[in-house]
Enzyme design. Sequence first.
Site, PDB file in Angstrom:
ATOM      1  N   ASP A  46      16.340 115.912  39.844  1.00  0.00           N
ATOM      2  CA  ASP A  46      14.978 115.405  40.071  1.00  0.00           C
ATOM      3  C   ASP A  46      14.182 116.416  40.894  1.00  0.00           C
ATOM      4  OD1 ASP A  46      13.222 112.657  40.294  1.00  0.00           O
ATOM      5  OD2 ASP A  46      13.014 113.919  42.067  1.00  0.00           O
ATOM      6  N   TYR A  51       7.211 120.403  44.807  1.00  0.00           N
ATOM      7  CA  TYR A  51       8.356 120.907  45.578  1.00  0.00           C
ATOM      8  C   TYR A  51       8.442 122.445  45.520  1.00  0.00           C
ATOM      9  CZ  TYR A  51      10.112 116.054  44.992  1.00  0.00           C
ATOM     10  OH  TYR A  51      10.267 114.694  44.947  1.00  0.00           O
ATOM     11  N   HIS A 109       3.234 111.408  40.111  1.00  0.00           N
ATOM     12  CA  HIS A 109       3.883 111.442  41.432  1.00  0.00           C
ATOM     13  C   HIS A 109       3.377 110.337  42.372  1.00  0.00           C
ATOM     14  CE1 HIS A 109       6.193 114.539  44.005  1.00  0.00           C
ATOM     15  NE2 HIS A 109       6.330 113.347  44.523  1.00  0.00           N
TER      16      HIS A 109
END
Length: 279
Positions: A46, A51, A109
């Site tokens: 994931d 990120y 998100h």
Amino acid sequence: MLTSPTIQLNSGYSMPQLGFGVWRIPDEQATECVEIALQAGYRHIDTAMIYKNEAGVGRALRQSGLARDSLFITTKVWNDDQGFDKTLKALEQSLEKLQLDYVDLYLIHWPVPHAKLFVETYEALVSAQKAGKIRSLGVSNFHQEHLQALFAKNLPTPAVNQIELHPLFQQRPMRAFHRQHGIITESWSPLAQGQLLQDQTLTRLAHKYAKTVAQIVLRWHMQSGLVAIPKSSNPARIHQNLNVFDFALDAEDMQKIEGLDANHRIGGDPAVYPPPKIT
Ligand code: A2P
């Protein structure tokens, strides 16, 4: 090698119930961590655009030589990329970094309700699914009203809603709503970012089952029918977190963990997070 059972999704695909989360792992470390995770037996990774480690993850996937259909890869569209065209472009960029032709699961998100773009963003996901670039549609941090806004437009029901969930924040109403609609609940920060590792009830259970507190908590997620994606950048803990399928918590101990719910949210509340930008 360890393996995780899989969970059936409304898309017809299935996903490994325990995955490896890479939040806060820098790109230069992500390759090594994902390699260790794949060697341990994780097949579900994931990540997210925000990120900034999709390229590192992609390198590990490529170098592993594992068959594409043995892997389950999730990434997410970031808030600034919401909107139909921007989302499709963001997906292309993520696929390029991951060196993949499709992702198994693509998530919005955060709903960012004040931007009023999540329905349009979801329509882009549906279109990308038709083009074969996404296998299963998903959302993250959605409240019931955000899911209801998708239902009101007759859009396909998301396969997954990934939300903050751990023994201190058990999200019972959301889980019941998901069950009613055939949506799988996926837990982010399943270990409460380390905040419950000293808890006395959990420490006692760890002793009883000869497991660690983290393993007790992850086992609780598994027996609760949740998907969980613990993050670790430590090889022994990466391994340890997948080693939760050789024991079972009894009903009384499951109840003890259920008793730890404190409605304690660690991350932002999706109704107001992230706050509107001041221009
Ligand atoms: P580390 O990367 O040093 O292992 P969450 O997945 O809930 O966000 O929790 C992640 C945090 O928990 C990280 O700080 C991670 O640190 C730590 N962690 C992950 N697995 C374990 C474990 N098995 N035992 C103790 N801490 C862990």
